[in-house]
Design an enzyme around this catalytic site. Structure first.
Site, PDB file in Angstrom:
ATOM      1  N   LYS A   1       0.375  32.409  14.252  1.00 10.16           N
ATOM      2  CA  LYS A   1       0.003  31.096  14.768  1.00 10.16           C
ATOM      3  C   LYS A   1      -1.292  30.639  14.110  1.00 10.16           C
ATOM      4  CE  LYS A   1      -0.302  28.793  19.308  1.00 10.16           C
ATOM      5  NZ  LYS A   1      -0.139  29.034  20.771  1.00 10.16           N
TER       6      LYS A   1
ATOM      7  N   GLU B   1       7.918  31.631  22.233  1.00  6.98           N
ATOM      8  CA  GLU B   1       6.621  32.218  21.879  1.00  6.98           C
ATOM      9  C   GLU B   1       6.304  33.410  22.774  1.00  6.98           C
ATOM     10  OE1 GLU B   1       1.928  30.684  21.738  1.00  6.98           O
ATOM     11  OE2 GLU B   1       3.453  29.534  22.824  1.00  6.98           O
TER      12      GLU B   1
ATOM     13  N   CYS C   1       4.056  26.920  18.962  1.00  5.65           N
ATOM     14  CA  CYS C   1       3.510  26.067  20.012  1.00  5.65           C
ATOM     15  C   CYS C   1       2.445  25.086  19.506  1.00  5.65           C
ATOM     16  CB  CYS C   1       3.001  26.916  21.163  1.00  5.65           C
ATOM     17  SG  CYS C   1       2.922  25.999  22.737  1.00  5.65           S
TER      18      CYS C   1
END
Length: 570
Positions: free
Chosen positions: A112, A41, A148
């Site tokens: 994300k 990430e 994540c």
């Protein structure tokens, strides 16, 4: 499908270096015949970039780095984290993104979905969440790309969730045939087993392969452990990256080979985390050498051991700064430790400076008894001399206080709190002892007396820490309950702790925030550290022990208490 996971250690803002390192791994993957390389990430920027995200030049350099990476790709594809623009309006204008690169171009981008804003995370400050995240077509399959936090919200694993959405489940329902999660997931004690169990549970639930690629390395207070993992659809572990070190994992999803998982001892992981965090803080800040005070106590001994392991003993300078109250045994222990570690060692007595200060202050202190002022004066003289050595020789001063001391203010501003990095400031005193015994597991490095003698600041005759503090086993249990678990006074007392002791400890925690605000950065190794993940005001009148009082009388000023604890422990 043949995958390569690039578990790398980026430096924030080193776009050239980050790209160069990833391209080296990419070229090796191409030679191996990989179909896909996966990087962590926000790898291009390094994580967390924080308010550098407000710098337009930083964002432009991030986009240029992505273009250079894309231009270098061929049949072997590459997934990498970067900062993308967001079209959401109203909004922040940026997105935490993953790009799929292949054949010299950006093939797909996904943003994300879940933006953590708790503890050390503040992504909602910078990014907009993804409005949607469909699977990405690749080699006749459908990839579910997540970033994540997106995988940390499954309702079948977590009894309490922070978000409504479950991105992996949504991707599976949309036809994803395997899940990739690129992460910059910082480590703390307990996270290794939790993360492993969560990913295994997710693979079993969705009946999909789960590929988790994590950043490794230290960035400021945060330490990233790597430990990238790959699970097959039955939840069997088929690949595992190293802990606290760079690694390149080669995985053939068509020929999985299940393997077992054994978590290392807690002491081993905390040690490795502190060594990595110290090494990277020095390397990424441009320092090579460390200086620290060696008191002959266990805290400074452990800090010296960590520094020697992180930097090499030739780059560590230990200094004893004895006063009239320093015991011969403490000096002998400090000297013996330095010899065993192979670090430079000098003795710099503070008595002449201390006496000069006493004489200088005598006219103003006339007829006043000696008290904590004279104790703190010794600590501040030590801090002054150590900072002089730091300035003259270009070394970084390490502070050696532990979490237990920092919690209750058993430390001296501009004295033993001086320094550029607080190596063990998130290590409770009881864990300090455990780590010291772990260091000595094969041979005695830390002198045995450091582990057996009563801890003392040695700022007055016959002083010990327990003159002021409860036994550390009691103190650390209360701190774990109050600071980490957020339990109330009543709840802690119901656990069996003495009410007066709990009241006194909570008061010390409450009144010491002004000190912690001025402390150097400390490496985080527990679930709740003092620092960026615990944001308490200094100027306030809330007192948890008097919360039921009338508004006009509730609380006590939270400003520094001139008669409170303010003592050095080194």
């Amino acid at each position: 499908m043949k995958l390569v996971l690039a578990q790398l250690n980026p430096t924030i803002g080193d776009f050239h270096g980050n790209v160069r390192r990833l391209l080296a791994v990419y070229e090796e993957a191409v030679a191996w015949g990989a179909d896909l390389v996966v990087a962590p990430e926000l790898y291009l920027t390094g994580y967390p970039p924080r308010d550098l995200l407000h710098d337009r030049g930083f964002l432009a350099a991030n986009r240029a780095a992505l273009s250079r990476l894309a231009a270098a790709t061929n049949r072997t594809a590459l997934v990498v984290g970067f900062v993308d623009e967001s079209a959401s309006r109203p909004g922040r204008g940026l997105a935490n993104a993953a790009a799929l690169l292949q054949h010299g171009r950006v093939v797909a981008v996904r943003h994300k979905t879940l933006l953590p804003t708790y503890d050390v995370f503040d992504e909602d400050r910078y990014f907009d969440p993804a409005p949607d995240n469909p699977p990405v077509p690749f080699l006749g399959k459908q990839i579910g790309l997540t970033i994540c936090e997106d995988i940390w919200n499954d309702e079948d694993f977590w009894p309490e969730r922070r978000y409504r959405a479950n991105p992996p489940a949504a991707l599976a329902a949309a036809g994803a045939q395997f899940l990739i999660n690129i992460s910059a997931s910082p480590w703390w004690l307990g996270k290794t087993r939790t993360r492993f169990a969560m990913l295994r549970s997710l693979a079993r639930k969705l009946r999909l392969p789960v590929i988790f690629c994590n950043q490794v390395g230290g960035n400021d207070e945060l330490i990233f452990d790597g430990h990238s993992l790959v699970f097959d659809p039955e939840g069997h572990l088929i690949a595992e990256g190293r802990l606290f070190a760079e690694d390149v994992l080669r995985v053939d999803l068509d020929r999985p080979e299940p393997r077992s998982f054994t978590e290392p001892a807690e002491e081993s992981m905390v040690w490795d985390a502190l060594v990595l965090g110290t090494r990277d803080y020095f390397r990424k800040c441009g320092f090579q050498k460390a200086v620290l005070g060696l008191s002959g106590g266990i805290d400074s001994a452990l800090t010296a051991c960590i520094a020697a392991a992180a930097l090499g003993p030739e780059n560590v300078h230990g200094v004893s700064l004895p006063s009239r109250y320093s015991s011969p045994g403490s000096l002998a222990d400090a000297r013996e430790l330095a010899v065993r570690l192979g670090i430079r060692y000098d003795v710099l007595p503070i008595e002449p400076v201390f006496e000069t200060c006493r004489q200088q202050l005598a006219p103003l202190f006339r007829n006043l008894p000696e008290d904590v002022t004279e104790e703190n004066l010794q600590a501040r003289i030590r801090g002054l001399l150590l900072m002089a050595l730091s300035n003259k020789f270009g070394s970084l001063l390490l502070t050696t206080g532990n979490k237990s001391e920092l919690a209750v203010g058993y430390c001296t501003l501009y004295g033993d709190m001086n320094g550029g990095l607080a190596v063990i400031s998130d290590v409770p005193k009881t864990m300090v002892y455990r780590l010291a015994r772990w260091v000595n597991r094969e041979r005695e490095i830390i002198p045995a007396a450091c582990l057996t003698k009563p801890p003392s600041a040695e700022l007055r005759p016959n002083q010990t820490d327990q003159d002021t503090l409860p036994p550390y086993e009691v103190l650390d249990a209360i701190l774990e309950a109050a600071v980490v678990q957020g339990r109330t006074f009543e709840e802690i007392v119901r656990d069996g702790h003495d009410a007066d002791t709990v009241r006194r400890v909570l008061h010390m925690i409450h009144r010491s925030e002004y000190k912690r605000r001025q402390a150097p950065p400390g490496l985080k190794v527990t679930t709740k550290a003092f620092g960026i993940g615990r944001r308490m005001p200094v100027a306030h009148r809330y007192d948890p022990l008097t919360v039921t009082a009338a508004p006009e009388s509730a609380g006590a000023p939270a400003h520094p208490d001139p008669t409170g604890i303010d003592r050095s422990s080194h």
